[in-house]
Write an enzyme that holds these catalytic residues in place. Structure first.
Site, PDB file in Angstrom:
ATOM      1  N   ALA A 157       1.499  73.534  87.264  1.00 19.93           N
ATOM      2  CA  ALA A 157       1.090  74.092  88.552  1.00 19.93           C
ATOM      3  C   ALA A 157       0.087  75.221  88.329  1.00 19.93           C
ATOM      4  CB  ALA A 157       2.300  74.614  89.317  1.00 19.93           C
ATOM      5  N   LYS A 158      -0.867  75.324  89.246  1.00 20.26           N
ATOM      6  CA  LYS A 158      -1.877  76.392  89.176  1.00 20.26           C
ATOM      7  C   LYS A 158      -1.420  77.479  90.144  1.00 20.26           C
ATOM      8  CE  LYS A 158      -6.936  76.934  89.298  1.00 20.26           C
ATOM      9  NZ  LYS A 158      -7.156  77.257  87.883  1.00 20.26           N
ATOM     10  N   VAL A 159      -0.667  78.433  89.618  1.00 21.80           N
ATOM     11  CA  VAL A 159       0.057  79.417  90.424  1.00 21.80           C
ATOM     12  C   VAL A 159      -0.558  80.803  90.251  1.00 21.80           C
ATOM     13  CG1 VAL A 159       2.340  80.381  90.942  1.00 21.80           C
ATOM     14  CG2 VAL A 159       2.143  78.044  90.084  1.00 21.80           C
TER      15      VAL A 159
END
Length: 308
Positions: A157-159
Site C-alpha cells: 500500500a502507498k500510505v
C-alpha cells in the site's frame, strides 16, 4: 514553491484551488491514515496523455482496501475525475496527486465511522531530482534509517504514514550534501529510495530488488517491460550494498523521479561516473513512450482534452 492551478477535485466536484480545505481536526492529519498516488501527464505530438492512469487508480483503491478504507468512488469515477482535473486546469504536462483519507468526525485511533474522502490535484512540476540530475546523474548515500519490514507496515500500500520513514532518510542525506537517499531493509539488503525504486546494471544485466520490502512501482514495472522488449536481461534479486558500489550503472525510477541516473553512491563513483548506455537507452525510450513519440504501448497513455 508549489505552482498553483485553478481547480482541485474534492469528493465529486471541482472547487477553486484556495478553497480546497479540510478541518484542522481531520482524522488523517493527526494519524496519517491516508493513501495516495503520484501520477504524471505528458505533452507530446498527439496532445496530453496521463501515464498509466488506470494502474495508478487501481493501486489507490487497492491501497485503501488494504488499509480498511473502502473507496466511495469507483475506478471509472476517479479516472474521469483525474482527466477532468487536468483538462479544466488546461495543463499540458503536470504532476497529479490523488489522495484518499479519513475525514472529520471522531478522534482517536479507532474512528471507523468517519467518512472516507478523496481529492485530486494537478499542477506543473518539473522533474523531482532536477534537470541536471536527469542529464548528469545524482549523488546518493545509504541512509542510517532502514526501510520498514513487512511486519511493521503493509508494504504494497502507498500510505502517507510510510513517508515519515522516507522524509527522515531524505533529510539526513540532504543535510550531508547528497541529492538522494538509499534505504536498506531490516536485513541489511538494498530496498529503495525514499520515493523511488532502484536499478543497477552489472555485466549487461538490469538488476533490481525483489518485491519484499519495496513498493511495487508502476514506473519500475514499465522500465522492466521496456528493457525486456529491448532484449536486456532483467533480474529481480536480493542486492547488497557492495552490489551497488560495483555496478556499472545505477538509476532511480518513479513518477516524480522518472528515470534519474545515479553517478555516485557513498563517495564511490558508479561506473564511469556518468549515466551509462543502458540507463540512457531506457531513459530515452521511457520519455518517447510517455510523450507518444514512440507508438508502442498506447495502452499506457490516457488522453486528456484541454478545458474539459
Amino acid at each position: 514553491m508549489l505552482k498553483e492551478s485553478q481547480w482541485i477535485w474534492m469528493d465529486g466536484a471541482l472547487v477553486p484551488w484556495k478553497e480546497a480545505n479540510v478541518h484542522v481536526l481531520t482524522h488523517s492529519l493527526h494519524y496519517a491514515m491516508a493513501v495516495f498516488e503520484g501520477i504524471r501527464a505528458y505533452e507530446g505530438p498527439h496532445g496530453t496523455h496521463v501515464f498509466r492512469l488506470k494502474e495508478h487508480i487501481d493501486r489507490l483503491i487497492n491501497s485503501g482496501k488494504v488499509m480498511h478504507m473502502a473507496s466511495p468512488f469507483t475506478a471509472s469515477d476517479l479516472i474521469q475525475a483525474t482527466v477532468e482535473t487536468v483538462g479544466r486546469n488546461s495543463l499540458s504536462s503536470c504532476y497529479i496527486r490523488p489522495i484518499m483519507y479519513v475525514g472529520y468526525g471522531d478522534m482517536g485511533i479507532y474512528a471507523r465511522q468517519n467518512p472516507i474522502r478523496v481529492s485530486i490535484a494537478a499542477w506543473e512540476w518539473g522533474t523531482y531530482l532536477g534537470e541536471e540530475g536527469l542529464s548528469r546523474g545524482i549523488r546518493a548515500k545509504v541512509s542510517s534509517y532502514q526501510r520498514f519490514g513487512v511486519n511493521s507496515f503493509l508494504n504494497r500500500a502507498k500510505v502517507s504514514a510510510h513517508y515519515v520513514n522516507s522524509q527522515l532518510a531524505k533529510w539526513e542525506v540532504k543535510m550531508a550534501g547528497y541529492d538522494e537517499a538509499i534505504l536498506l531493509d531490516h536485513e541489511g539488503f538494498v530496498a529503495e529510495g525514499p520515493g523511488e525504486n532502484i536499478f543497477i546494471v552489472s555485466d549487461g544485466v538490469l538488476r533490481t530488488p525483489v518485491l519484499k520490502t519495496v513498493l511495487d512501482g508502476i514506473t519500475r514495472d514499465a522500465i522492466m517491460t521496456l528493457a525486456r522488449e529491448e532484449g536486456i536481461r532483467v533480474s529481480e534479486e536480493i542486492l547488497t550494498r557492495d552490489d551497488l558500489y560495483l555496478a556499472d550503472e545505477a538509476f532511480f525510477t518513479g513518477t516524480a523521479a522518472e528515470v534519474t541516473p545515479i553517478r555516485e553512491i557513498d563517495e564511490r563513483m558508479i561506473g564511469s561516473g556518468k549515466p551509462g548506455p543502458v540507463t540512457l537507452r531506457l531513459q530515452k525510450l521511457f520519455f518517447d513512450v510517455v510523450r507518444g513519440i514512440s507508438p508502442i504501448h498506447p495502452e499506457w497513455r490516457h488522453p486528456v482534452i484541454p478545458g474539459q
